[in-house]
Design an enzyme around this catalytic site. Structure first.
Site, PDB file in Angstrom:
ATOM      1  N   THR A 630       0.828  -1.212   0.000  1.00  0.00           N
ATOM      2  CA  THR A 630       0.000   0.000   0.000  1.00  0.00           C
ATOM      3  C   THR A 630       0.859   1.257   0.000  1.00  0.00           C
ATOM      4  O   THR A 630       0.460   2.281  -0.560  1.00  0.00           O
ATOM      5  CB  THR A 630      -0.941   0.007   1.219  1.00  0.00           C
ATOM      6  OG1 THR A 630      -0.173  -0.124   2.421  1.00  0.00           O
ATOM      7  CG2 THR A 630      -1.934  -1.142   1.140  1.00  0.00           C
ATOM      8  N   GLU A 701       1.721  12.018   0.833  1.00  0.00           N
ATOM      9  CA  GLU A 701       1.949  13.221   0.046  1.00  0.00           C
ATOM     10  C   GLU A 701       3.388  13.431  -0.397  1.00  0.00           C
ATOM     11  O   GLU A 701       3.631  14.186  -1.341  1.00  0.00           O
ATOM     12  CB  GLU A 701       1.464  14.437   0.846  1.00  0.00           C
ATOM     13  CG  GLU A 701      -0.042  14.458   0.990  1.00  0.00           C
ATOM     14  CD  GLU A 701      -0.521  15.388   2.087  1.00  0.00           C
ATOM     15  OE1 GLU A 701      -1.179  16.383   1.765  1.00  0.00           O
ATOM     16  OE2 GLU A 701      -0.245  15.103   3.257  1.00  0.00           O
TER      17      GLU A 701
END
Length: 742
Positions: A630, A701
């Site tokens: 992930t 991010e």
């Protein structure tokens, strides 16, 4: 289990369509449907609104306007964070931006509501709006702080003197456009009244904020508001706070005492959800001939809404990235009559690093120096503005490992010097940095008498894998198989968190889960040691090992289920918490960040200036990794966002009305599969003990930070054309292309 590439535990639900998103809940029975009517001017006042024809249309139950909307709570600026404040709608005749809701039509079907919405007649008195950023770029003011409570301006040393005395200088302006989050799931809500209570099924990244905002707006006791958001179809910042669809659905539901569903159309999302502000950035770099920076300045001007201020922290990343004794950063705001700015994935870092890392490439070119070596040469030993040590900084390792894996030594030394047929080939790179944040989060873990564990928190899963990593952390903490852990998320009646956003969600919720599991272990061992019926009676807990559903001390073992069933047949639970970062000394004593390095190869058609990404590599340092699968997915997703910012994404404002001209996915371009070929992300082994007890930091991010600059720099290396007005499109490159026979 932590660190294993576990498949998503919620994957089967999503693959079979059993994961219910906001608009897909049917617990309330047959709902009514609402459709938002938006203003067709960008600034002015409603002088007449006629709803008679709409109210008489088939199936219509309500047409709500400012004339009949319930009284709502005002926005309270004393509430620290925007997303927890009231968000009133339809409060008066004034129009503040194009598309602002002027009515909600509620009918028996969506088709009836949409058809009736066309029958609402609105007349306006149009005012002179401020829509053109270029026209008002110099009419600015200084915000008190910027996003995340960071200082508006900083100054270290004497920048002007350092810059004036520098041997080599770069002084350039870069512009970035309005950009949008645009998750696959549009903003949607189902509001269901239940007596004095209100159940809100909503697409929200922060459940606690949604509850507080709805309650404040509707002037309700927050305990009477129940938010349900077990699955969220992407957010990227656009669902950190609630928006008009939620408030309007809630108002209509309470007015009619019926469940009401409202979803924005894709076009409405562009006008009603907020966007990354447009920016003009001046970057000045002064360096010695050996490449060492002596002065660095980053000055940013961006748009804000006149009523709801948003100052993106665009220059903040520059404060920690490179060493230089003389430093200056600033933020200024130009008020425009446009939708408010809001957090879009990697707010501040994404547009800021696009400019700064382009400027660093310009400096490398002016020095005739390898861009990787230039960045390594300016590696700081302590945070250059805060003067505190870094907690765990491996930027240089990312740069070197990335260069090795990418084959950076094959980079064309001279721009526009390598061709393959009609294609000009270029390499580009950039560094990446992003601050690591922590917010208050609570998680409750319960062990049942059958030996299974239930993890409960209002934390959300926006497609990033929260269900999976919490399963892994709880399984490891309690020594249970993965299939004996169940996760319950996204309900406001569960322990509160800061939700998903800011790259803090995983570390906050996993750390709190780990602490809850450690507390449960202590309770289990205390119960077993004090129970003469237990094989563990009287044994030292220091030697306890939790594994495969058992706890063992020396040669004695007992299952967790047996301990719970005997000592706490109703179940045993504990809560783990994480404090706000301002209350944690490490966040003031250290500079805690994530890091990365991006490398890109592009081909540019020598005739048409068509740009094609050929391959891209990112190498990252993010502390300990919960799940490599992930994590890699998150990082690659961020890198793709960087490609979009570099080459495609740009929202264009009509200066006559303040409307976004390209307010759909046909006109607002984002990367598609054909644009993204060979992209890979590599994560270095790490553990940052200053970040949290698990040694992990956020990854959502940092993948976008600097990614676009590597592509932009590759275009320059391929063509010799330097574009500073992003995105880099054909018409900006074509005039400067070298002749084919050059």
């Amino acid at each position: 289990m932590i660190g294993h590439a576990v498949d998503r535990v919620d994957g089967p639900l999503k693959a079979t369509g059993r994961a219910a998103y906001a608009y897909e809940h049917w617990e309330a029975g047959r709902p009514l449907y609402g459709f938002i009517v938006g203003a067709t001017i960008g600034k002015g006042r409603i002088t007449r609104i006629d709803t008679e024809d709409a109210e008489g249309a088939p199936g219509v139950h309500l047409v709500m306007t400012h004339l009949n909307a319930p009284v709502q709570g005002p926005r309270d600026e004393s509430v620290s964070f925007e997303y927890w404040r009231a968000q009133p709608e339809l409060t008066g005749p004034d129009v503040h931006h194009y598309g602002e809701p002027v009515a909600l039509v509620v009918a028996g079907t969506l088709e009836q509501a949409r058809a009736a919405a066309d029958l609402v007649e609105v007349e306006y008195s149009t005012g002179r709006g401020r829509f053109d950023f270029g026209e008002y770029e110099d009419d600015v003011y200084i915000p008190k702080v910027v996003n995340a409570g960071l200082p508006t301006d900083t100054e270290v040393g004497d920048f002007q003197a350092g810059f004036d005395n520098a041997e080599v200088k770069v002084d350039q302006h870069y512009t970035t456009p309005y950009e949008f989050s645009l998750p696959i799931e549009p903003n949607a809500c189902l509001a269901e009244p239940r007596g004095e209570d209100l159940v809100v099924y909503v697409s929200s990244q922060i459940v606690n904020a949604a509850r507080a905002s709805v309650a404040a707006t509707l002037r309700m006791n927050p305990e009477r508001v129940h938010v349900v958001a077990p699955f969220v179809g992407g957010g990227f910042g656009s669902k950190l706070g609630i928006h008009s669809e939620t408030i309007l659905a809630a108002l209509a539901a309470r007015t009619l005492n019926r469940p009401v569903k409202v979803a924005m159309t894709r076009q409405q999302v562009f006008q009603l959800v907020g966007m990354r502000p447009i920016s003009s950035q001046r970057v000045r770099l002064g360096a010695e001939r050996d490449g060492r920076l002596t002065a660095i300045a980053h000055d940013v001007t961006m748009h804000t809404n006149p009523d709801i201020e948003y100052a993106e922290q665009t220059a903040a990343t520059t404060r920690s990235l490179y060493a230089a004794p003389h430093r200056l950063t600033s933020h200024r705001l130009a008020a425009l009559d446009l939708p408010r700015g809001t957090d879009v994935r990697a707010p501040g870092e994404a547009p800021g690093m696009l400019a700064v890392e382009s400027a660093m490439d310009e400096l490398a070119d002016a020095l005739g120096m390898d861009p990787v070596e230039l960045r390594i040469r300016n590696e700081p030993t302590v945070d250059p503005e805060r003067n505190v040590p870094y907690s765990d900084r491996h930027l240089v390792d990312c740069l070197r490992e990335g260069a090795r894996r990418f084959g950076w030594e094959n980079r064309p030394a001279t721009p526009a010097s390598v061709r393959e047929g009609r294609w000009l080939i270029g390499y580009g790179m950039s560094a990446a940095i992003r601050g690591h944040f922590q917010g208050p989060t609570a998680v409750r873990v319960r062990l049942e008498a059958d030996g299974t564990a239930v993890v409960r928190t209002d934390m959300t899963d926006i497609g990033t894998g929260t269900y999976t990593i919490l399963t892994q952390v709880a399984a490891e903490g309690l020594g249970l198989p993965l299939d004996r852990v169940r996760i319950e998320l996204g309900l406001s009646d569960l322990p509160a968190s800061w939700g998903s956003g800011g790259s803090w969600g995983a570390t906050n919720s996993c750390t709190a889960t780990h602490r809850a599991c450690m507390a449960l272990r202590e309770k289990l061992l205390e119960a077993a040691r004090g129970d003469a019926r237990s094989p563990l009676h009287g044994l030292s807990p220091a030697e306890a090992v939790f594994s495969d559903g058992d706890v063992g001390i020396g040669g004695a073992t007992e299952t967790l289920g047996e301990i719970v069933a005997r000592s706490h047949p109703e179940g045993l639970e504990a809560e783990g918490q994480v404090r706000y970062m301002g209350d944690e000394p490490n966040y003031s004593d250290y500079s805690i960040n994530t890091y990365g390095a991006h490398f890109a190869e592009v081909g540019v058609d020598a005739d048409t200036a068509e740009i094609r990404l050929r391959r891209m590599l990112g190498v990252f340092s993010v502390g300990r990794v919960f799940n490599p699968k992930t994590t890699r997915s998150q990082l690659i997703g961020g890198m793709v966002w960087g490609v979009g910012a570099a080459l495609e994404e740009e929202a264009v404002v009509d200066p006559r009305s303040g409307a976004f001209v390209n307010r759909d996915l046909a006109g607002y371009l984002v990367p598609v599969h054909a644009d993204i070929t060979d992209v890979d992300a590599v994560v270095l082994d790490g553990y940052d003990d200053k970040a949290n007890v698990l040694g992990a930091k956020g990854v959502g991010e940092v993948g976008i930070c600097g990614a676009g600059a590597s592509v932009v720099n590759a275009v320059f290396n391929a063509t010799g054309v330097r574009v500073r007005d992003f995105p880099v499109t054909i018409e900006k490159v074509l005039p400067g292309l070298p002749p084919l026979d050059a």
